[in-house]
Design a protein around this motif. Structure first.
Motif, mmCIF file in Angstrom:
data_model
loop_
_atom_site.group_PDB
_atom_site.id
_atom_site.type_symbol
_atom_site.label_atom_id
_atom_site.label_comp_id
_atom_site.label_asym_id
_atom_site.label_seq_id
_atom_site.Cartn_x
_atom_site.Cartn_y
_atom_site.Cartn_z
ATOM 1 N N ASP A 88 0.802 -1.217 0.000
ATOM 2 C CA ASP A 88 0.000 0.000 0.000
ATOM 3 C C ASP A 88 0.840 1.275 0.000
ATOM 4 O O ASP A 88 0.317 2.365 0.073
ATOM 5 C CB ASP A 88 -0.931 -0.003 1.213
ATOM 6 C CG ASP A 88 -0.163 -0.301 2.489
ATOM 7 O OD1 ASP A 88 0.632 0.558 2.900
ATOM 8 O OD2 ASP A 88 -0.319 -1.400 3.046
ATOM 9 N N MET A 89 2.169 1.115 -0.048
ATOM 10 C CA MET A 89 3.027 2.296 -0.074
ATOM 11 C C MET A 89 3.536 2.521 -1.490
ATOM 12 O O MET A 89 3.670 1.582 -2.264
ATOM 13 C CB MET A 89 4.239 2.077 0.823
ATOM 14 C CG MET A 89 4.001 2.333 2.278
ATOM 15 S SD MET A 89 5.539 1.996 3.185
ATOM 16 C CE MET A 89 5.317 3.029 4.609
ATOM 17 N N THR A 90 3.851 3.773 -1.788
ATOM 18 C CA THR A 90 4.543 4.007 -3.052
ATOM 19 C C THR A 90 6.024 3.683 -2.823
ATOM 20 O O THR A 90 6.475 3.590 -1.686
ATOM 21 C CB THR A 90 4.414 5.462 -3.523
ATOM 22 O OG1 THR A 90 5.124 6.273 -2.593
ATOM 23 C CG2 THR A 90 2.966 5.911 -3.586
ATOM 24 N N VAL A 91 6.739 3.508 -3.937
ATOM 25 C CA VAL A 91 8.156 3.191 -3.842
ATOM 26 C C VAL A 91 8.875 4.255 -3.014
ATOM 27 O O VAL A 91 9.670 3.942 -2.124
ATOM 28 C CB VAL A 91 8.766 3.100 -5.258
ATOM 29 C CG1 VAL A 91 10.273 2.937 -5.173
ATOM 30 C CG2 VAL A 91 8.139 1.951 -6.021
ATOM 31 N N PHE A 92 8.540 5.511 -3.291
ATOM 32 C CA PHE A 92 9.205 6.592 -2.583
ATOM 33 C C PHE A 92 8.886 6.558 -1.090
ATOM 34 O O PHE A 92 9.783 6.650 -0.256
ATOM 35 C CB PHE A 92 8.802 7.948 -3.174
ATOM 36 C CG PHE A 92 9.541 9.102 -2.564
ATOM 37 C CD1 PHE A 92 10.772 9.484 -3.066
ATOM 38 C CD2 PHE A 92 9.019 9.781 -1.475
ATOM 39 C CE1 PHE A 92 11.477 10.524 -2.492
ATOM 40 C CE2 PHE A 92 9.713 10.826 -0.889
ATOM 41 C CZ PHE A 92 10.942 11.202 -1.408
ATOM 42 N N ASP A 112 16.153 9.566 -3.596
ATOM 43 C CA ASP A 112 16.249 9.788 -5.042
ATOM 44 C C ASP A 112 17.542 9.223 -5.608
ATOM 45 O O ASP A 112 17.561 8.636 -6.686
ATOM 46 C CB ASP A 112 16.155 11.290 -5.346
ATOM 47 C CG ASP A 112 14.712 11.774 -5.301
ATOM 48 O OD1 ASP A 112 13.814 10.910 -5.436
ATOM 49 O OD2 ASP A 112 14.484 12.977 -5.117
ATOM 50 N N GLU A 113 18.622 9.414 -4.860
ATOM 51 C CA GLU A 113 19.924 8.887 -5.287
ATOM 52 C C GLU A 113 19.873 7.369 -5.474
ATOM 53 O O GLU A 113 20.323 6.832 -6.482
ATOM 54 C CB GLU A 113 20.936 9.188 -4.166
ATOM 55 C CG GLU A 113 22.118 10.035 -4.542
ATOM 56 C CD GLU A 113 22.886 10.372 -3.265
ATOM 57 O OE1 GLU A 113 22.601 11.444 -2.713
ATOM 58 O OE2 GLU A 113 23.741 9.571 -2.834
ATOM 59 N N VAL A 114 19.289 6.712 -4.456
ATOM 60 C CA VAL A 114 19.207 5.255 -4.492
ATOM 61 C C VAL A 114 18.279 4.795 -5.619
ATOM 62 O O VAL A 114 18.565 3.827 -6.323
ATOM 63 C CB VAL A 114 18.739 4.713 -3.121
ATOM 64 C CG1 VAL A 114 18.286 3.268 -3.234
ATOM 65 C CG2 VAL A 114 19.864 4.826 -2.112
ATOM 66 N N LEU A 115 17.182 5.526 -5.784
ATOM 67 C CA LEU A 115 16.247 5.178 -6.856
ATOM 68 C C LEU A 115 16.943 5.226 -8.211
ATOM 69 O O LEU A 115 16.704 4.404 -9.089
ATOM 70 C CB LEU A 115 15.050 6.136 -6.857
ATOM 71 C CG LEU A 115 13.977 5.828 -5.823
ATOM 72 C CD1 LEU A 115 12.956 6.946 -5.753
ATOM 73 C CD2 LEU A 115 13.283 4.513 -6.132
ATOM 74 N N ARG A 136 10.300 -5.085 -7.793
ATOM 75 C CA ARG A 136 10.291 -5.230 -6.334
ATOM 76 C C ARG A 136 11.679 -5.591 -5.827
ATOM 77 O O ARG A 136 12.121 -5.104 -4.804
ATOM 78 C CB ARG A 136 9.332 -6.343 -5.917
ATOM 79 C CG ARG A 136 7.900 -5.922 -5.961
ATOM 80 C CD ARG A 136 7.003 -7.093 -5.685
ATOM 81 N NE ARG A 136 5.682 -6.777 -6.194
ATOM 82 C CZ ARG A 136 4.560 -7.050 -5.536
ATOM 83 N NH1 ARG A 136 4.609 -7.661 -4.390
ATOM 84 N NH2 ARG A 136 3.401 -6.715 -6.041
ATOM 85 N N GLN A 137 12.324 -6.477 -6.584
ATOM 86 C CA GLN A 137 13.668 -6.893 -6.204
ATOM 87 C C GLN A 137 14.597 -5.681 -6.181
ATOM 88 O O GLN A 137 15.438 -5.535 -5.299
ATOM 89 C CB GLN A 137 14.152 -7.940 -7.216
ATOM 90 C CG GLN A 137 15.359 -8.725 -6.782
ATOM 91 C CD GLN A 137 15.043 -9.716 -5.665
ATOM 92 O OE1 GLN A 137 13.887 -10.076 -5.461
ATOM 93 N NE2 GLN A 137 16.056 -10.145 -4.948
ATOM 94 N N ARG A 138 14.392 -4.792 -7.164
ATOM 95 C CA ARG A 138 15.252 -3.600 -7.220
ATOM 96 C C ARG A 138 14.951 -2.642 -6.068
ATOM 97 O O ARG A 138 15.849 -2.018 -5.512
ATOM 98 C CB ARG A 138 15.076 -2.893 -8.561
ATOM 99 C CG ARG A 138 16.038 -3.474 -9.593
ATOM 100 C CD ARG A 138 15.430 -3.573 -10.950
ATOM 101 N NE ARG A 138 15.231 -2.285 -11.580
ATOM 102 C CZ ARG A 138 14.530 -2.116 -12.703
ATOM 103 N NH1 ARG A 138 13.955 -3.149 -13.269
ATOM 104 N NH2 ARG A 138 14.405 -0.949 -13.247
ATOM 105 N N GLY A 142 17.425 -1.428 -3.250
ATOM 106 C CA GLY A 142 17.539 -0.008 -2.911
ATOM 107 C C GLY A 142 17.449 0.211 -1.407
ATOM 108 O O GLY A 142 18.249 0.945 -0.836
ATOM 109 N N GLN A 143 16.491 -0.481 -0.763
ATOM 110 C CA GLN A 143 16.329 -0.291 0.692
ATOM 111 C C GLN A 143 17.546 -0.795 1.437
ATOM 112 O O GLN A 143 17.882 -0.291 2.488
ATOM 113 C CB GLN A 143 15.006 -0.766 1.194
ATOM 114 C CG GLN A 143 14.595 -2.227 1.503
ATOM 115 C CD GLN A 143 15.501 -3.104 2.320
ATOM 116 O OE1 GLN A 143 15.930 -2.760 3.414
ATOM 117 N NE2 GLN A 143 15.790 -4.264 1.804
#
Lengths: 317, 245
Positions: A88-92, A112-115, A136-138, A142-143
Motif C-alpha cells: 500500500d506504499m509508493t516506492v518513494f 532519489d539517489e538510491v532510486l 520489487r527486487q530492485r 535499494g532499501q
C-alpha cells in the motif's frame, strides 16, 4: 569485517547449519553457494541480526550480532530472500520510511539517489502493489543500500530479474563491492563466478568447499572424466583399464559404457585405448567430458556429508 | 524515540489510506448522533430534564471503543508477521520496544482523533443549554475515555504480537477486554481481599464510578497507565521471544 565461528542453528530437532566458520575482509565479495535448503538463508538471517544462532558466534565490523544487534543492523544492508514490501506504499514512501528508521539526514535526496542507482526513478510514485517481481527486487536492493552500509547481505539478489537486469545488478554488486563487503547467496554458479572474490559452497549446513572461483575451476580441471564405449561386456574390460597408470575411479555405467577419471596433466587416453584393443575388446568411442562448475557442485553437495543430527535420527527405529 | 514516531506515523497513515478510519468515525458519529437526538428530544418533551453527555460517554466506552479497538489493532503486528515485513522492521536499527510503542502510539492517536471528532456533541450541547454545561464533567469523561482507549489499544497490540493471524488476534483482544470488563462482577459475591483485587483490576470500576461521574482520581489514572505499560511489555516480550526462539 565478517567473522563467523562455529555457527550452529537448530530448528527444533532439525539442524539447519552446523559448525560454520568463515570470514570476510573489507572489500571482498563472498558468494554463498548451495542447493535449496542448504542453510544459506538461515546463515544470512543470523548475520543480519534477525535471529540468533543456537551456538557459535558471528561478528560484523567487530560487533556481535546477538549482543550488539543494533550496532550490527546500523552497518548492514540486508536484502531478504522474499523481499518484504508494503503493497500500500509508493516506492518513494517505502524508501523514505526505511531512511527515517535509519535517521538518514536529507532522506528525500538520498532516496532519489538510491532510486537512480537501481533505475527506479520513473516509478517512484507508483504503488508497490503494482510492481513486477523484478522491480520489487530492485526496490529491495535499494532499501538495503539506503544507509550506505559497510556490509551488504543479499539473499538471492538476482532472482526474478530479466537477463538485462541481472547484468545490471551484477555490475552494481561489483561496483559496490570495491569498497564494501558483500555476502550474497545464490544457486547460480556462473553468477558466483562472475561477481565473487571467494566462493563458499554449503550443503546440508556444512561448508564443503571454500576457494576463489578460479581455483575452484582449476580444481575441476584437476581431474577429467572420460567416457568409453566398448562392444561386448564392459565389465570384463574394467580390470584392464584399471591397470593403466594414471587412471582412477573406473565405473561401469551401462552394458557397453565405462567411465574413468584421469589427472589433468597426464593424458592417458592412448594407453587406455591400446590396453583395450590388446585385451581383445572393440573400442567404439572415447569421449572426454570436461567437468563444469555444475558437476563439481553436484559432486561436492551430493551426500557424503550427512549432518550428525540427521544420522542420529535415521538410526532410530 | 524517533523510530517510535516514524512507526506511529506509518501506522496512522495506513488507517487513513484505507476505508477503516472513515468507517469507524462514521459509526461513532452516527451512533452517538442517534442517542444525542433521543437525549435532546426527551429533555424537550419533559421540560424537566437537562441533557448531559452521560449516555454518550457510556456509549463510547461500550460498545464503540469496546468493539472498534480490537478491530483496529488486530492487523498491527500480526499482518507484519504474516507478510514477512516484520523481518524488514527487525533488521532495521529499531529496538523491539520502539516497534511496539510505535504501533501502540499509531492506534492510540487514531482513537484520539476519533474522540476529538465526537467533541461536536458537547459543543452543540454547550450552545443550546443556558447558562452552559458542566465543563468539568465533560473533561473528566474525556480523560477517562482517553485512558481507557490507551489501555485497550495496548491489549490489542500485545495480542497482535502473539499471532500471525488477524482474526485470532481480534478474538484474543476481545476476550481479554471482556474478561477485564466483567471481572468486577463476581467481586460482589466475594468478601475480603479477593473481591478488592478483582474490583481494582477491572477496566470498568476505574471508569464508571469516577471519570464518568465527573471525578478525577490519580489512582484511576495510574491504573490505566500501568495497564498500558504492562500490556506493551507483554507485546515487546512476544516479539523478542520470536526473535530468540
Amino acid at each position: 569485517m565478517i567473522k563467523v565461528t562455529k555457527l550452529t542453528k537448530d530448528y527444533g530437532a532439525r539442524r539447519a547449519i552446523d559448525n560454520l566458520s568463515f570470514h570476510a575482509e573489507r572489500g571482498e565479495v563472498i558468494g554463498f553457494l548451495g542447493p535449496n535448503g542448504a542453510g544459506k538463508t538461515t546463515t544470512l538471517r543470523i548475520l543480519s541480526g534477525y535471529m540468533p544462532p543456537t551456538f557459535g558466534k558471528a561478528e560484523i565490523g567487530g560487533f556481535d550480532v546477538v549482543d550488539q544487534s543494533l550496532e550490527v543492523r546500523k552497518i548492514v544492508g540486508y536484502l531478504p530472500e522474499t523481499v518484504p514490501l508494503y503493497p500500500d506504499m509508493t516506492v518513494f514512501e517505502f524508501l523514505k520510511y526505511k531512511a527515517d528508521l535509519h535517521h538518514i539526514p536529507n532522506a528525500e535526496d538520498r532516496v532519489d539517489e538510491v532510486l537512480e542507482m537501481v533505475d527506479m526513478l520513473d516509478r517512484s510514485e507508483g504503488y508497490i502493489a503494482a510492481l513486477s517481481k523484478g522491480m520489487r527486487q530492485r526496490v529491495g536492493l535499494g532499501q538495503a543500500l539506503l544507509h550506505k552500509p559497510e556490509v551488504l547481505i543479499l539473499d538471492e539478489p538476482t532472482i526474478g530479474l530479466d537477463p538485462a537486469q541481472i547484468i545490471e545488478v551484477r555490475n552494481l554488486i561489483k561496483r559496490i563491492g570495491k569498497e564494501r563487503t558483500i555476502m550474497l547467496s545464490t544457486h547460480i554458479l556462473s553468477e558466483a563466478q562472475q561477481v565473487c572474490d571467494r566462493v563458499l559452497i554449503i550443503n546440508k549446513g556444512h561448508i564443503v568447499a571454500e576457494d576463489t572461483p578460479e581455483r575452484l575451476q582449476s580444481r575441476l580441471a584437476g581431474s577429467q572424466r572420460v567416457e568409453l564405449r566398448i562392444r561386448k561386456n564392459s565389465e570384463e574390460a574394467m580390470p584392464l583399464i584399471k591397470k593403466v597408470r594414471g587412471v582412477t575411479n573406473v565405473t561401469v555405467t551401462t552394458d557397453d559404457l565405462l567411465e574413468f577419471e584421469m589427472g589433468a596433466n597426464q593424458d592417458v587416453r592412448p594407453n587406455v585405448a591400446r590396453a583395450i584393443v590388446q585385451g581383445g575388446f572393440d573400442l567404439l568411442e572415447m569421449k572426454q567430458n570436461t567437468l563444469s562448475l555444475e558437476d563439481i557442485f553436484l559432486e561436492l553437495t551430493r551426500d557424503e556429508t550427512t549432518p550428525p543430527s540427521l544420522k542420529d535420527r535415521a538410526d532410530q527405529p | 524515540m524517533r523510530n517510535i514516531w516514524t512507526i506511529a506515523k506509518r501506522e496512522l497513515h495506513l488507517l487513513f489510506i484505507g476505508p477503516i478510519a472513515y468507517i469507524t468515525m462514521i459509526v461513532f458519529l452516527l451512533t452517538l448522533g442517534i442517542f444525542f437526538y433521543i437525549e435532546l428530544s426527551y429533555a424537550i418533551q419533559t421540560q424537566q430534564y437537562i441533557p448531559t453527555m452521560g449516555t454518550s460517554f457510556q456509549l463510547i466506552a461500550f460498545p464503540l471503543l469496546f468493539l472498534a479497538i480490537p478491530a483496529i489493532t488486530m492487523r498491527s503486528i500480526a499482518e507484519e508477521k504474516r507478510t514477512g515485513t516484520l523481518e524488514f522492521l527487525l533488521t532495521a536499527p529499531v529496538r523491539d520496544w520502539e516497534l511496539i510503542t510505535g504501533k501502540w502510539l499509531g492506534g492510540f492517536l487514531f482513537f484520539l482523533i476519533t474522540l476529538a471528532v465526537t467533541l461536536v456533541y458537547p459543543l452543540v450541547l454547550s450552545l443550546i443549554i443556558k447558562p452552559g454545561i458542566d465543563l468539568g464533567a465533560i473533561l473528566a469523561g474525556y480523560i477517562g475515555l482517553i485512558l481507557l482507549a490507551s489501555a485497550m489499544t495496548a491489549i490489542g497490540i500485545a495480542m497482535s504480537s502473539l499471532f500471525n493471524n488477524q482474526i485470532a488476534s481480534l478474538f484474543a483482544t476481545l476476550g481479554v477486554i471482556i474478561v477485564f470488563w466483567i471481572i468486577s462482577s463476581p467481586a460482589q459475591y466475594m468478601e475480603g481481599i479477593g473481591g478488592d483485587i478483582l474490583r481494582n483490576l477491572s477496566l470498568t470500576t476505574h471508569l464508571y464510578d469516577t471519570f464518568l461521574a465527573g471525578i478525577l482520581d490519580l489512582k484511576d489514572m495510574l491504573y490505566y497507565i500501568s495497564f498500558t505499560v504492562f500490556a506493551l511489555f507483554i507485546g515487546k516480550t512476544a516479539v523478542e521471544i520470536r526473535r530468540w526462539g
